[in-house]
Motif scaffolding. Sequence first.
Motif, short mmCIF file in Angstrom:
data_model
loop_
_atom_site.label_atom_id
_atom_site.label_comp_id
_atom_site.label_asym_id
_atom_site.label_seq_id
_atom_site.Cartn_x
_atom_site.Cartn_y
_atom_site.Cartn_z
N LEU A 162 0.83 -1.22 0.00
CA LEU A 162 0.00 0.00 0.00
C LEU A 162 0.86 1.26 0.00
O LEU A 162 0.38 2.36 0.27
CB LEU A 162 -0.97 0.00 1.19
CG LEU A 162 -2.00 -1.14 1.21
CD1 LEU A 162 -2.94 -1.02 2.40
CD2 LEU A 162 -2.82 -1.19 -0.08
N GLY A 163 2.13 1.13 -0.33
CA GLY A 163 3.03 2.28 -0.41
C GLY A 163 3.52 2.72 0.97
O GLY A 163 3.45 1.95 1.93
N ALA A 164 4.00 3.98 1.02
CA ALA A 164 4.58 4.48 2.28
C ALA A 164 3.50 4.60 3.36
O ALA A 164 2.35 4.91 3.07
CB ALA A 164 5.23 5.83 2.04
N LEU A 165 3.91 4.33 4.61
CA LEU A 165 2.96 4.33 5.74
C LEU A 165 3.26 5.49 6.69
O LEU A 165 4.43 5.81 6.92
CB LEU A 165 3.11 3.03 6.55
CG LEU A 165 2.99 1.71 5.80
CD1 LEU A 165 3.40 0.56 6.71
CD2 LEU A 165 1.57 1.52 5.31
N THR A 166 2.23 6.10 7.22
CA THR A 166 2.41 7.14 8.25
C THR A 166 1.41 6.86 9.38
O THR A 166 0.23 6.67 9.11
CB THR A 166 2.06 8.54 7.70
OG1 THR A 166 2.41 8.60 6.33
CG2 THR A 166 2.74 9.64 8.48
N VAL A 167 1.91 6.87 10.61
CA VAL A 167 1.02 6.66 11.76
C VAL A 167 0.26 7.96 12.02
O VAL A 167 0.84 9.04 12.01
CB VAL A 167 1.83 6.26 13.01
CG1 VAL A 167 0.93 6.14 14.22
CG2 VAL A 167 2.54 4.96 12.76
N GLU A 168 -1.06 7.83 12.21
CA GLU A 168 -1.90 9.00 12.50
C GLU A 168 -2.41 8.91 13.93
O GLU A 168 -2.98 7.90 14.31
CB GLU A 168 -3.13 9.02 11.57
CG GLU A 168 -2.86 9.62 10.22
CD GLU A 168 -4.17 9.81 9.45
OE1 GLU A 168 -5.24 9.41 9.93
OE2 GLU A 168 -4.08 10.36 8.35
N GLY A 169 -2.22 9.97 14.70
CA GLY A 169 -2.78 10.01 16.06
C GLY A 169 -2.03 9.08 17.01
O GLY A 169 -0.97 8.56 16.69
N PRO A 170 -2.63 8.85 18.19
CA PRO A 170 -1.92 8.06 19.22
C PRO A 170 -1.89 6.57 18.91
O PRO A 170 -2.74 6.07 18.17
CB PRO A 170 -2.74 8.33 20.48
CG PRO A 170 -4.10 8.68 19.98
CD PRO A 170 -3.95 9.30 18.63
N LYS A 171 -0.89 5.88 19.45
CA LYS A 171 -0.85 4.42 19.38
C LYS A 171 -0.95 3.92 20.82
O LYS A 171 -0.33 4.49 21.72
CB LYS A 171 0.42 3.93 18.68
CG LYS A 171 1.66 4.78 18.92
CD LYS A 171 2.72 4.45 17.90
CE LYS A 171 4.12 4.93 18.28
NZ LYS A 171 4.26 6.35 18.62
N LYS A 172 -1.77 2.90 21.00
CA LYS A 172 -2.00 2.43 22.37
C LYS A 172 -1.93 0.92 22.43
O LYS A 172 -2.24 0.25 21.44
CB LYS A 172 -3.38 2.87 22.85
CG LYS A 172 -3.49 4.35 23.07
CD LYS A 172 -4.62 4.65 24.03
CE LYS A 172 -4.49 6.09 24.50
NZ LYS A 172 -5.61 6.55 25.26
N ALA A 173 -1.55 0.39 23.59
CA ALA A 173 -1.52 -1.08 23.75
C ALA A 173 -2.49 -1.48 24.86
O ALA A 173 -2.51 -0.86 25.92
CB ALA A 173 -0.11 -1.52 24.12
N PHE A 174 -3.31 -2.48 24.58
CA PHE A 174 -4.29 -2.97 25.56
C PHE A 174 -3.94 -4.41 25.94
O PHE A 174 -3.83 -5.26 25.05
CB PHE A 174 -5.70 -2.95 24.95
CG PHE A 174 -6.18 -1.56 24.61
CD1 PHE A 174 -6.89 -0.82 25.54
CD2 PHE A 174 -5.91 -0.99 23.37
CE1 PHE A 174 -7.33 0.46 25.23
CE2 PHE A 174 -6.34 0.29 23.06
CZ PHE A 174 -7.05 1.02 24.00
#
Length: 233
Positions: free
Chosen positions: A84-96
């Motif tokens: 899917l091409g280049a990736l960019t993280v948007e907003g927060p990342k969280k672990a549950f």
Amino acid sequence: MAGIRTLHWDYGQSGIVATVAHERPHEGRAEEHFLPSGPFAILPLKGNRSSLVWTEPTREAERLVASDDMVFELELEQRFGHKLGALTVEGPKKAFPLGLTLAREFVRPRIALAGDAAHGIHPIAGQGLNLGFKDAAALAETVVDAERRGLDIGALDVLEGYQRWRRFDTLQMGITTDVLNRLFSNDNSVLRMARSFGLSLVDRAPALKDFFIGQAAGLTKGPSPRLLRGEAI
Ligand SMILES: Cc1cc2nc3c(=O)[nH]c(=O)nc-3n(C[C@H](O)[C@H](O)[C@H](O)COP(=O)(O)OP(=O)(O)OC[C@H]3O[C@@H](n4cnc5c(N)ncnc54)[C@H](O)[C@@H]3O)c2cc1C
């Protein structure tokens, strides 16, 4: 507070949740990869964005969410690939943290548990929210039916009808997701052979494949509540 006890065990895994923007469209396609550390799912969102559910042992998940976006994106690329091409993280990342939790009872006088208050399961099959929708629809139908018959809608015997309706489905899904996670989230060579045999068997048996697709889409047969079938109560 209601004195309801639960059955619980921890998987030692956490699910990382984040939104990722990508260059190319996903065309509405969801993907799940069964990696030794746990399932890695990419779920399509509106536009060129996807939601991630990425399972790792808890300590590794905590390291990943604490890392800066560039490090996270590099690790992500290794699992997501470049399709899917280049990736960019948007907003927060969280672990549950992930575990199996089943309430021993769903009801007490004037109290009914529904959704994750009644059961928490592994997200490997993407079924947690569907179970909660079924609970809500079954509870609504039970209560409306009791009201029409002039019964006390909060009485234990009325609410026990809801509990009987939902308990087996919940237990069955809890056990299924537990077994799937044990089978898929490891690098044991015997289990590796067993699951590739299992998966090729599923691919060759259309009825079995339809069953799994139906389960994943929440389209199960059996006594489903009317609201879930799109009917008024
Ligand atoms: C990593 C991960 C991935 C998942 N992926 C999927 C998936 O792909 N598909 C799927 O179907 N399900 C998935 N699930 C499961 C799904 O998220 C849950 O089943 C669903 O969110 C449960 O909904 P709920 O309303 O019952 O509970 P929750 O979503 O937990 O909502 C309960 C709410 O009540 C609030 N609350 C708690 N205590 C109080 C209080 N005392 N007073 C006021 N408010 C309070 C909480 O803050 C929360 O907002 C996933 C879960 C995890 C952890």
